[in-house]
Design an enzyme around this catalytic site. Sequence first.
Site, PDB file in Angstrom:
ATOM      1  CG  PHE A  12     -53.307  -5.001 -53.415  1.00  0.00           C
ATOM      2  CD1 PHE A  12     -53.571  -6.360 -53.588  1.00  0.00           C
ATOM      3  CD2 PHE A  12     -52.672  -4.312 -54.450  1.00  0.00           C
ATOM      4  CE1 PHE A  12     -53.195  -7.015 -54.759  1.00  0.00           C
ATOM      5  CE2 PHE A  12     -52.299  -4.955 -55.611  1.00  0.00           C
ATOM      6  CZ  PHE A  12     -52.542  -6.309 -55.771  1.00  0.00           C
ATOM      7  CG  ASP A  60     -50.745   8.013 -38.507  1.00  0.00           C
ATOM      8  OD1 ASP A  60     -49.878   7.871 -39.396  1.00  0.00           O
ATOM      9  OD2 ASP A  60     -51.594   8.925 -38.521  1.00  0.00           O
ATOM     10  CB  SER A  86     -52.165   3.379 -52.591  1.00  0.00           C
ATOM     11  OG  SER A  86     -53.449   2.777 -52.518  1.00  0.00           O
ATOM     12  CD  GLU A 128     -49.006   5.784 -60.566  1.00  0.00           C
ATOM     13  OE1 GLU A 128     -49.518   6.903 -60.399  1.00  0.00           O
ATOM     14  OE2 GLU A 128     -49.636   4.720 -60.443  1.00  0.00           O
ATOM     15  CB  SER A 152     -46.990  10.177 -58.897  1.00  0.00           C
ATOM     16  OG  SER A 152     -47.531  11.262 -59.585  1.00  0.00           O
ATOM     17  CE  LYS A 155     -45.205   5.433 -52.641  1.00  0.00           C
ATOM     18  NZ  LYS A 155     -45.156   4.622 -51.392  1.00  0.00           N
ATOM     19  CG  LEU A 191     -58.369  -1.048 -64.886  1.00  0.00           C
ATOM     20  CD1 LEU A 191     -59.371  -0.046 -65.431  1.00  0.00           C
ATOM     21  CD2 LEU A 191     -57.234  -1.253 -65.888  1.00  0.00           C
TER      22      LEU A 191
HETATM   23  P1  NAD Z   1     -53.357   0.062 -50.273  1.00  0.00           P
HETATM   24  O1  NAD Z   1     -54.050   1.372 -50.381  1.00  0.00           O
HETATM   25  O2  NAD Z   1     -54.094  -1.182 -50.649  1.00  0.00           O
HETATM   26  O3  NAD Z   1     -52.821  -0.154 -48.774  1.00  0.00           O
HETATM   27  C1  NAD Z   1     -52.239   0.868 -48.033  1.00  0.00           C
HETATM   28  C2  NAD Z   1     -52.244   0.450 -46.567  1.00  0.00           C
HETATM   29  O4  NAD Z   1     -51.590   1.472 -45.811  1.00  0.00           O
HETATM   30  C3  NAD Z   1     -53.643   0.281 -45.976  1.00  0.00           C
HETATM   31  O5  NAD Z   1     -53.718  -0.918 -45.254  1.00  0.00           O
HETATM   32  C4  NAD Z   1     -53.797   1.491 -45.055  1.00  0.00           C
HETATM   33  O6  NAD Z   1     -54.636   1.244 -43.942  1.00  0.00           O
HETATM   34  C5  NAD Z   1     -52.362   1.731 -44.644  1.00  0.00           C
HETATM   35  N1  NAD Z   1     -52.122   3.119 -44.213  1.00  0.00           N
HETATM   36  C6  NAD Z   1     -52.509   4.261 -44.863  1.00  0.00           C
HETATM   37  N2  NAD Z   1     -52.116   5.338 -44.147  1.00  0.00           N
HETATM   38  C7  NAD Z   1     -51.440   4.874 -43.061  1.00  0.00           C
HETATM   39  C8  NAD Z   1     -50.779   5.504 -41.979  1.00  0.00           C
HETATM   40  N3  NAD Z   1     -50.733   6.841 -41.871  1.00  0.00           N
HETATM   41  N4  NAD Z   1     -50.193   4.720 -41.053  1.00  0.00           N
HETATM   42  C9  NAD Z   1     -50.235   3.360 -41.141  1.00  0.00           C
HETATM   43  N5  NAD Z   1     -50.857   2.720 -42.144  1.00  0.00           N
HETATM   44  C10 NAD Z   1     -51.450   3.463 -43.101  1.00  0.00           C
HETATM   45  O7  NAD Z   1     -52.023   0.218 -51.135  1.00  0.00           O
HETATM   46  P2  NAD Z   1     -51.188  -0.876 -51.942  1.00  0.00           P
HETATM   47  O8  NAD Z   1     -51.680  -0.927 -53.326  1.00  0.00           O
HETATM   48  O9  NAD Z   1     -51.096  -2.112 -51.136  1.00  0.00           O
HETATM   49  O10 NAD Z   1     -49.767  -0.162 -51.982  1.00  0.00           O
HETATM   50  C11 NAD Z   1     -48.810  -0.376 -50.949  1.00  0.00           C
HETATM   51  C12 NAD Z   1     -47.570   0.439 -51.240  1.00  0.00           C
HETATM   52  O11 NAD Z   1     -47.022   0.069 -52.497  1.00  0.00           O
HETATM   53  C13 NAD Z   1     -47.828   1.942 -51.316  1.00  0.00           C
HETATM   54  O12 NAD Z   1     -46.741   2.605 -50.722  1.00  0.00           O
HETATM   55  C14 NAD Z   1     -47.882   2.223 -52.809  1.00  0.00           C
HETATM   56  O13 NAD Z   1     -47.486   3.535 -53.093  1.00  0.00           O
HETATM   57  C15 NAD Z   1     -46.874   1.210 -53.320  1.00  0.00           C
HETATM   58  N6  NAD Z   1     -47.085   0.760 -54.709  1.00  0.00           N
HETATM   59  C16 NAD Z   1     -48.300   0.297 -55.111  1.00  0.00           C
HETATM   60  C17 NAD Z   1     -48.471  -0.166 -56.407  1.00  0.00           C
HETATM   61  C18 NAD Z   1     -49.806  -0.737 -56.871  1.00  0.00           C
HETATM   62  O14 NAD Z   1     -49.954  -1.015 -58.061  1.00  0.00           O
HETATM   63  N7  NAD Z   1     -50.768  -0.945 -56.007  1.00  0.00           N
HETATM   64  C19 NAD Z   1     -47.404  -0.129 -57.304  1.00  0.00           C
HETATM   65  C20 NAD Z   1     -46.161   0.362 -56.854  1.00  0.00           C
HETATM   66  C21 NAD Z   1     -46.016   0.788 -55.552  1.00  0.00           C
HETATM   67  P1  TYD Z   2     -55.465   2.618 -61.305  1.00  0.00           P
HETATM   68  O1  TYD Z   2     -55.785   1.180 -61.015  1.00  0.00           O
HETATM   69  O2  TYD Z   2     -56.166   3.689 -60.539  1.00  0.00           O
HETATM   70  O3  TYD Z   2     -53.876   2.759 -61.178  1.00  0.00           O
HETATM   71  P2  TYD Z   2     -52.908   4.008 -61.586  1.00  0.00           P
HETATM   72  O4  TYD Z   2     -53.737   5.171 -61.924  1.00  0.00           O
HETATM   73  O5  TYD Z   2     -52.130   4.216 -60.336  1.00  0.00           O
HETATM   74  O6  TYD Z   2     -52.089   3.507 -62.730  1.00  0.00           O
HETATM   75  O7  TYD Z   2     -55.734   2.875 -62.842  1.00  0.00           O
HETATM   76  C1  TYD Z   2     -55.093   2.100 -63.850  1.00  0.00           C
HETATM   77  C2  TYD Z   2     -55.497   2.666 -65.180  1.00  0.00           C
HETATM   78  O8  TYD Z   2     -56.902   2.440 -65.366  1.00  0.00           O
HETATM   79  C3  TYD Z   2     -55.313   4.167 -65.299  1.00  0.00           C
HETATM   80  O9  TYD Z   2     -54.906   4.486 -66.635  1.00  0.00           O
HETATM   81  C4  TYD Z   2     -56.703   4.736 -65.030  1.00  0.00           C
HETATM   82  C5  TYD Z   2     -57.619   3.654 -65.582  1.00  0.00           C
HETATM   83  N1  TYD Z   2     -58.922   3.531 -64.918  1.00  0.00           N
HETATM   84  C6  TYD Z   2     -60.103   3.561 -65.666  1.00  0.00           C
HETATM   85  O10 TYD Z   2     -60.094   3.696 -66.906  1.00  0.00           O
HETATM   86  N2  TYD Z   2     -61.294   3.446 -65.007  1.00  0.00           N
HETATM   87  C7  TYD Z   2     -61.366   3.309 -63.659  1.00  0.00           C
HETATM   88  O11 TYD Z   2     -62.494   3.237 -63.096  1.00  0.00           O
HETATM   89  C8  TYD Z   2     -60.146   3.267 -62.894  1.00  0.00           C
HETATM   90  C9  TYD Z   2     -60.175   3.127 -61.403  1.00  0.00           C
HETATM   91  C10 TYD Z   2     -58.950   3.386 -63.574  1.00  0.00           C
END
Ligand code: NAD
Ligand code: TYD
Length: 335
Positions: A12, A60, A86, A128, A152, A155, A191
């Site tokens: 993402f 990987d 993630s 987190e 978390s 991470k 979510l």
């Molecule tokens: P995501 O799950 O959408 O994407 C993760 C990507 O990493 C995928 O494309 C997956 O194929 C790849 N991947 C997983 N394992 C791998 C490996 N061993 N080698 C190579 N590639 C691998 O996650 P995201 O939401 O895009 O998050 C990206 C980063 O940002 C993560 O490190 C996450 O902890 C961090 N982050 C996410 C959020 C959020 O709200 N989504 C917030 C803060 C930080």
């Molecule tokens: P999520 O998107 O999984 O992110 P994170 O847990 O990393 O913050 O969830 C965001 C919030 O939404 C969290 O408080 C859990 C809640 N949630 C639901 O209530 N229902 C759902 O189906 C999901 C996936 C999350």
Amino acid sequence: MKTILVTGGAGFIGSNLVQLLLRERPQWTVVNLDKLTYAGNAESLADLRSDPRHIFVRGDIANAELVEHLIRSHDVSAVLNLAAESHVDRSILGPGIFVETNVSGTQVLLEAARLSKVNRFVQISTDEVYGSLGKTGKFSEDSPLKPSSPYSASKTAADLLALSYGHTFGLDVVVTRCSNNYGPYQFPEKLIPLMIANALEGRKLPVYGDGQQIRDWIHVDDHCRAILAALEKGVKGEVYNIGSDNEWPNLSIVNRIIEMLGKGAIEYVKDRPGHDRRYAIDARKAHAQLGWSPQIPFAEGLQRTVDWYVENRGWWERVRTGEYRSYYERNYGAR
Ligand code: NAD
Ligand code: TYD
């Protein structure tokens, strides 16, 4: 001319970041290393298919030989590490892979970056790592690290390993800790996209517990601009909180989505074990030192996101049916 290694660039945030980097820094080349787990979707990068500035490598981050080869052969000057498992709920069902990828994988990357003397390593961490807040207060960079889930915790380990490579070996490391992201190309297990997709398919919208848990939402483009700012302006060894001062209880987010779509029925389901109650980010250090601030107001960003899922139904339907998993072979297999 610079070559940047982005890991997790088919996920993402990674896919949004790769697009943003090539837009904002047209002279750069991006080597995109992604394992294409269930969360990686090569289709999200389809627009870059014929762009020579984007080199996609399926692999990987825990593969030391591959990582070292990529860094050396492409003369990589900086690493942006986004690759991770993630999803908190998945980490409760099966924590092992979270340690393998998030902890061991990050260490392999750090080691390769150190040996190859890359100029900068940006570790994309999360708010987190700080655990859960009570009703008041915000996380600062000095808040204690008290992760609650296997996600978390893994991470946090990666974040601290990155900082340790700075302290011990002098590697130029910057860590960003961002709050919850939303926007296009987010896997419909999180979510916001889950609720949009379920409402559009006429399924129930599963709200955990009382729905009063609070998250601090930021548009993915604002996060990606912060990562670029951390790469270019971050101070070696520093940690930057990234957030948008945008706290909402889950229930009000779900209700806004229902209102925007004109459909959707909530179903209260069993709470997540160990569910963090509230996150809130103090991002003043990033404003001051990186010259960065978020640009996208939530009302506008959420509407754009809802519109994107409505208009790109094929993208998330192929994710839900599993069809997206064969996209890579279909698209790249013959080459
Ligand atoms: P995501 O799950 O959408 O994407 C993760 C990507 O990493 C995928 O494309 C997956 O194929 C790849 N991947 C997983 N394992 C791998 C490996 N061993 N080698 C190579 N590639 C691998 O996650 P995201 O939401 O895009 O998050 C990206 C980063 O940002 C993560 O490190 C996450 O902890 C961090 N982050 C996410 C959020 C959020 O709200 N989504 C917030 C803060 C930080
Ligand atoms: P999520 O998107 O999984 O992110 P994170 O847990 O990393 O913050 O969830 C965001 C919030 O939404 C969290 O408080 C859990 C809640 N949630 C639901 O209530 N229902 C759902 O189906 C999901 C996936 C999350």
